[in-house]
Each structure stands twice: as structure tokens, then as C-alpha cells.
Scaffold this motif. Structure first.
Motif, mmCIF file in Angstrom:
data_model
loop_
_atom_site.group_PDB
_atom_site.id
_atom_site.type_symbol
_atom_site.label_atom_id
_atom_site.label_comp_id
_atom_site.label_asym_id
_atom_site.label_seq_id
_atom_site.Cartn_x
_atom_site.Cartn_y
_atom_site.Cartn_z
ATOM 1 N N ARG A 599 0.811 -1.215 0.000
ATOM 2 C CA ARG A 599 0.000 0.000 0.000
ATOM 3 C C ARG A 599 0.847 1.269 0.000
ATOM 4 N NH1 ARG A 599 -3.825 -2.485 4.645
ATOM 5 N NH2 ARG A 599 -1.869 -3.631 4.931
ATOM 6 N N PHE A 600 2.072 1.194 0.512
ATOM 7 C CA PHE A 600 2.931 2.384 0.536
ATOM 8 C C PHE A 600 3.290 2.866 -0.868
ATOM 9 C CE2 PHE A 600 4.195 0.763 4.866
ATOM 10 C CZ PHE A 600 3.641 1.818 5.567
ATOM 11 N N ALA A 601 3.167 2.010 -1.866
ATOM 12 C CA ALA A 601 3.479 2.410 -3.240
ATOM 13 C C ALA A 601 2.287 3.016 -3.956
ATOM 14 C CB ALA A 601 4.004 1.204 -4.032
ATOM 15 N N LEU A 602 1.108 2.992 -3.323
ATOM 16 C CA LEU A 602 -0.085 3.539 -3.959
ATOM 17 C C LEU A 602 -0.076 5.064 -3.919
ATOM 18 C CD1 LEU A 602 -2.772 1.124 -2.433
ATOM 19 C CD2 LEU A 602 -1.686 0.987 -4.699
ATOM 20 N N PRO A 603 -0.657 5.708 -4.933
ATOM 21 C CA PRO A 603 -0.681 7.179 -4.973
ATOM 22 C C PRO A 603 -1.331 7.802 -3.735
ATOM 23 C CG PRO A 603 -1.264 6.287 -7.110
ATOM 24 C CD PRO A 603 -1.186 5.126 -6.178
ATOM 25 N N ARG A 604 -2.394 7.185 -3.203
ATOM 26 C CA ARG A 604 -3.103 7.781 -2.065
ATOM 27 C C ARG A 604 -2.215 7.853 -0.825
ATOM 28 N NH1 ARG A 604 -6.209 3.677 0.993
ATOM 29 N NH2 ARG A 604 -7.713 5.325 1.418
#
Length: 645
Positions: A599-604
Motif C-alpha cells: 500500500r505504501f506504493a499507492l498514490p493515495r
């Protein structure tokens, strides 16, 4: 004769205070910043704080760890005090350790020529001289049991006169003078706060309506300046301050204690119990027999029975003598519940729980901003500052209720190449996939810790997760020559200090500590230089799912469709940011941060990254992490390896 003696004492105190303030204003006006130079961004920060105070406004200030927030906020606030823009400064914190940092900064200013007086307030239960006699209960404030309470007002005047010449009045100072003059240390500290320039203490002294200092905050608008440190903590602390819980089990325990000694009070508790039984029957009709349910309406059926109990208790019709600490605690719990019931409004939900036949009623404050503003609106100005206020709109909306608040976010003053920042999205730490993540996490810990002898912290979202990985990692650690330590639930202050003492400034062997995000080692600790070489952060730190978080989610979903972010994403990322902030603490620090979760790589999530996390290195299945770490420790990582934001 009595009048003359009384006025003479009063005039003497006023005269000494008047002369101190003249000296204070002159010394502050002439004082330069207590360091040869401002750190990058620190002068800008001090300027914005000063202008906000002068304009009697509100400022949200995000400044990274190591920039010098404490002195950068205190120095301009004192300048404004000397100019007459404010009358008194309240420096409010969430943790005891932060108060010692404030005292150190004030001593630094005094050494540079500033004449200023401050007092640090300590909770009554902690500073009371009877605390060791009642380790698990609130010490009773009873003159028949306490020699410091007996005759306190006859002796406190001399204690105050004796104490006046002190500058930085700490807990130890208060205890010393209270012992010397045989007075209550807590009451002495409150009396001292009347004439000090700065009051240092917990949030609740200003914001909690049941604990705030009435001598300062019960009247209309006053010229006080609020400096709110670690302001990211104020959201959850505010919710707790303005919430209350009533347990059927506590009511029945109180009834049993009062049945013989105070049958009238016991009867009033019977009435409260009857109202709780009626609530339980109503919930049973809705098939809520072993769970919880939320309602927007308050439990008005409890209002009358609680009021009758409190009225009878306060009328003195209880049994002769002290009611005992357990009944006194029940009185305060019921008093707080009634107060919250009176505040109940749109930002509240009532949570009913009937698990294991133990009925509880919780008045849950979802949005504390309106009640926090009751304090801030009555003061001249407020500065909310922290190293982690991302996104600022989230914090400003829940602290002031205003999305368009004046704010500033400062970049780190330290070279970015001193931090090797990695994201590993190849490992998922979601609850259903955790069993498959244990070995992969062990591998990453080994790779990071083997790159350089030093001290490392691995942050987990829960004790259970940390323990599963620790048990698997420990055999490998022995083979690699690493030492492994771990945080335990409910560690005492001595145990915490012993744990931190293991992180040596010149480590001869690699130490790996397993700790919990959002816990005692995730913020408020200062492991400079080689005391901390790197941090691995497992997962986005989402709070545990449960009724308290779900009601926040539903509440904000109805208003902004951002319920999950408000209940989970933003509080979780704040924990992540706090944990990562342990690594770079000064201009000479170098270290590694690895975020483990896809999830740390997601834009949000990338949108929430602070400026100093610019362009992290995102790993994949083919990445050679040991080689990248070797490149970092022998020289700067090439910018070409870093991922664009």
C-alpha cells in the motif's frame, strides 16, 4: 490588624511580581536567539509563530524532527509576551518526557540572559505524597488522612514566598518545597501557576472540561497563548476527554459496598441499574444480545437516576466519614458521564455493548473540534505544532473545525542523502496474508541489519504480529551474531529506560528491537547518532478495527465520503511517520528507513509523504537490497536509483 497584615503580604507579592515582569520584559527584549545560527527553516518557523501571536490567530505548524521546534516556538512566544501581545503562555504536551525537553529549552534561554518563570504541572495522582500508600487507586484528598492537607492554607503563603525566587519550577522543585513547608504539592503547583510566565502541562489542563484549570479558563476571552506540542495526539485525546463510559458492573460493585454503610446511596444505584436493565431489554428486542450497537440519540433515561445519586452524595447524607476511594472514583465517573450527556450533540454517538452480559453505555465523541474550540476561542492565540500533521486539513478539521486554517509545512533541515529511504511493495501485511509475510519480513530485517553494525527498530501494528516474526527471526539472529530484544505490554518506566539504554552510542554488536507502532518507543524518544541506525516499518499502521473506529468511519462517510481515511488511513499513517522520524535526529545522523507493504506504493499514500521522503527507492523482486545498502553506507545513493514522487 488582620486587614493590615493581609494587605501587606498581598502587596509584597504584587511588588515582587511587578519587579520580575519589568526585568523579564527588558531581558527578553535584549535576548538574542540562544544559538549562533538558526537551522534551515527554523527562522521562518519562528517568524510565522510571532506573527500569528501578534495577530491573535491560529497556526498549524508541521516541522520535521530535528529542526528545533521547542526553542523555535518558545523564543518568538516569549518575544510576544514581552511586547504585551499575550499575558501568559501555556505549553501543552501529551507526554511527560516532552515536558523535560521544554524545561531544558527554558534553561537554555535563562543561560542566555532571559529572566522568566515557569512551572511544570504534574497530575495529582502522580505527585501526591500518599501515592505509594494507594498504588492502584486515586489517593484520597482527606485532611484526616494526610498531614499535608491538614493546615495546608495556613502554611501555603510562606511556601509561595519562599518559592518565588525560583525560575524553572519542576516537579522535583515543587516536591522539595512542599515537603519543607508541609503543604500539598499539587495545590502548591496550582498556586504557583498564578504568577509564572509559562505553565507547562498536559492537554487536559486546558481542554478537558472536567480537569482544566478553572482559575484560568472559566472566564471569557483572555490573553493566553496556547502552544500545543505533538498536536497530532490531540484528536484521539480530545475524543477521550469528551467521551464517557458507564458500566453496569461498576454500578453493582458500588451498590454492594454501600448496601450496609449507606443504604440511601445504594438505593440510588439501584435506580441507575434499573435504567441499564431497561436498556438491555430494549437491545434484546433488536437481537443485540452479544455485541454492540450505535445510536444517534443520547440515553436520556440515565439522566434522572444519575442526578439523584450525585445530589444525595454531595448533600452529605452518605455514611459518616470518608466514602472510600472506590466510591469516590464511581462518583467522579458518574459526574463525568452526566457532564458529557449535557454536551451531547451532533458529533456524538451512543455505543451500547452487551458482551458477556456486561452492559456498558459509551457516549462517544466522534468530532472533538467544537469542544476544543471552547478553549481556543477563549484565548488570544493558538499554535498547534508537530513533526507529523499529514494531511493538515484532516487535523485542522478535527481540532478547530476549520478546513482552511493558516498552516505551514517545513522541509527537513538535514541533507536528504543522509537518509536511505526504501519501500518494499512485494510483501503484503494485510491481516489475511500475514502468515505468508513472516519469513519475507525476517529476510528484510536480516538484510538491513547485516549491512552495518548498529541498532535497529522494527515497528509492527500489534504485539501478536511482532511476536510471530520475532520467534522466526531469533534463530537467524543468533547465527548472524545479532542481539534481539522486544517491547512488552505495560512496561514500567524503569523497564522502558533499561530497554532504551541497550541502544548504545557505539554499538559493538548489532541490536534489533521489536516494538509496536503508536507505542512508547514510536515517538517521544531521541536516539541520536549511532544509537539508532535504521527503522523497518511493517504495514501502514492502521488502528485495530472495532466499534470505536467503525462509528468514526460511518460518521464521516455520511458527511464527506472520507470515513475510512478519517478512521484508519490518516491515524495509521501518522504512526508510520512518527516511527520513521526516530532515525534522523540531527545534522550528523545517517540512517535507513524501510516501509514494508504494497500500500505504501499507492498514490493515495504517496500523497501523504512529507517533503523529506522525496523520491524513495521502490524495491521489486529483482532488487538487490544488500547492494543498495552497501552503496548507501560507502557513499551517497545515486539519484537515478530513486523513484520519482
Amino acid at each position: 490588624a488582620f486587614w493590615g497584615e493581609t494587605v501587606a503580604v498581598f502587596l509584597d507579592r504584587l511588588d515582587r511580581l511587578y519587579r520580575h515582569r519589568l526585568s523579564r520584559n527588558l531581558s527578553i527584549g535584549a535576548a538574542a536567539f540562544p544559538f549562533p545560527d538558526f537551522r534551515p527553516g527554523q527562522k521562518r518557523m519562528a517568524g510565522r509563530v510571532y506573527e500569528t501571536i501578534r495577530a491573535k490567530g491560529t497556526l498549524f505548524l508541521e516541522a520535521p524532527t530535528g529542526i528545533g521546534k521547542t526553542i523555535g516556538v518558545l523564543y518568538p512566544a516569549l518575544k510576544a509576551l514581552a511586547r504585551g501581545y499575550v499575558e501568559k503562555i501555556f505549553y501543552l504536551t501529551a507526554k511527560t518526557v516532552t515536558r523535560t525537553v521544554v524545561e531544558a529549552a527554558l534553561n537554555l534561554l535563562i543561560d542566555s540572559g532571559v529572566s522568566v518563570k515557569s512551572v511544570t504541572l504534574t497530575a495529582k495522582a502522580k505527585i501526591c505524597f500518599l501515592r505509594d500508600r494507594y498504588p492502584n487507586l486515586r489517593p484520597p484528598c482527606d485532611a484526616t488522612l494526610c498531614r499535608y492537607a491538614r493546615g495546608h492554607f495556613a502554611r501555603v503563603g510562606e511556601a509561595l514566598a519562599d518559592l518565588f525566587d525560583e525560575s524553572i519550577i519542576t516537579r522535583r522543585t515543587i516536591e522539595s518545597y512542599a515537603e519543607r513547608h508541609q503543604v500539598c504539592p499539587f495545590e502548591l503547583s496550582l498556586d504557583v501557576s498564578e504568577w509564572t510566565d509559562i505553565v507547562v502541562g498536559d492537554y487536559n489542563y486546558a481542554f478537558d472540561p472536567t480537569a482544566r484549570l478553572q482559575r484560568f479558563f472559566q472566564h471569557g476571552r483572555v490573553g493566553y497563548c496556547l502552544l500545543v506540542d505533538e498536536a497530532h495526539n490531540l484528536v484521539d485525546r480530545g475524543r477521550k476527554m469528551f467521551s464517557a463510559t458507564l458500566s453496569k458492573r461498576a454500578i453493582m460493585a458500588g451498590r454492594r459496598r454501600l448496601r450496609e454503610s449507606a443504604p440511601g446511596l445504594a438505593k440510588r444505584l439501584d435506580e441507575i441499574n434499573a435504567a441499564l436493565l431497561a436498556i438491555r431489554r430494549r437491545l434484546a428486542e433488536r437481537d443485540v444480545t452479544d455485541g454492540w450497537i450505535g445510536e444517534s440519540d443520547p440515553p436520556v433515561e440515565l439522566d434522572g437516576p444519575i442526578r439523584r445519586f450525585l445530589r444525595e452524595f454531595e448533600s452529605g447524607e452518605r455514611a459518616a466519614g470518608s466514602p472510600g476511594p472506590e466510591i469516590l472514583d464511581l462518583y467522579f465517573e458518574l459526574h463525568s458521564f452526566l457532564r458529557v450527556l449535557e454536551w451531547y450533540g451532533e458529533p456524538y454517538l451512543t455505543l451500547y455493548s452487551t458482551k458477556a452480559r456486561a452492559t456498558t453505555v459509551t457516549l462517544s465523541c466522534i468530532d472533538p473540534s467544537g469542544l476544543i474550540r471552547r478553549t481556543t476561542d477563549g484565548c488570544a492565540c493558538s499554535i498547534f505544532f508537530s513533526a507529523t500533521l499529514e494531511p493538515i486539513r484532516y487535523f485542522s478539521s478535527l481540532i478547530t473545525g476549520d478546513l482552511e486554517i493558516d498552516s505551514i509545512a517545513l522541509d527537513s533541515p538535514f541533507p536528504r542523502e543522509h537518509l536511505a529511504f526504501f519501500i518494499d511493495p512485494t510483501i503484503s501485511t494485510r491481516y489475511r496474508q500475514r502468515d505468508a509475510s513472516y519469513d519475507a519480513i525476517c529476510g528484510r530485517i536480516a538484510e538491513v541489519a547485516a549491512a552495518r553494525t548498529g541498532n535497529y527498530l522494527v515497528f509492527f501494528p500489534s504485539y501478536a504480529y511482532a511476536e510471530q516474526v520475532r520467534l522466526r527471526f531469533s534463530p537467524h539472529a543468533r547465527d548472524l551474531g545479532f542481539r534481539v530484544v522486544h517491547q512488552k505490554p505495560s512496561m514500567s518506566e524503569d523497564e522502558r529506560e533499561l530497554f532504551l539504554a541497550l541502544f548504545d552510542v557505539a554499538p559493538r554488536e548489532t541490536l534489533v528491537g521489536f516494538v509496536v507502532m503508536g507505542g512508547i518507543f514510536a515517538e517521544g524518544i531521541d536516539l541520536r547518532g549511532e544509537r539508532l541506525t535504521g527503522a523497518l516499518i511493517v504495514g501502514p499502521g492502521l488502528p485495530q478495527m472495532g466499534p470505536d473506529r467503525d462509528v468514526i468511519r460511518h460518521y464521516f462517510d455520511e458527511r464527506s465520503a472520507a470515513g475510512f481515511d478519517y478512521a484508519y488511513t490518516y491515524p495509521g499513517f501518522n504512526r508510520v511517520q512518527q516511527a520513521a522520524g526516530r532515525v534522523i535526529r540531527s545534522e550528523n545522523d545517517r540512517g535507513v528507513v524501510l516501509l514494508i507493504d504494497d500500500r505504501f506504493a499507492l498514490p493515495r499514500y504517496r500523497e501523504l509523504f512529507p517533503p523529506e521522503w522525496d523520491a524513495p527507492i521502490v524495491l521489486d523482486e529483482n532488487s538487490d537490497l544488500p547492494a543498495l545498502l552497501a552503496e548507501f553506507w560507502t557513499g551517497d545513493l545515486r539519484r537515478s536509483r530513486r523513484s520519482p514522487p
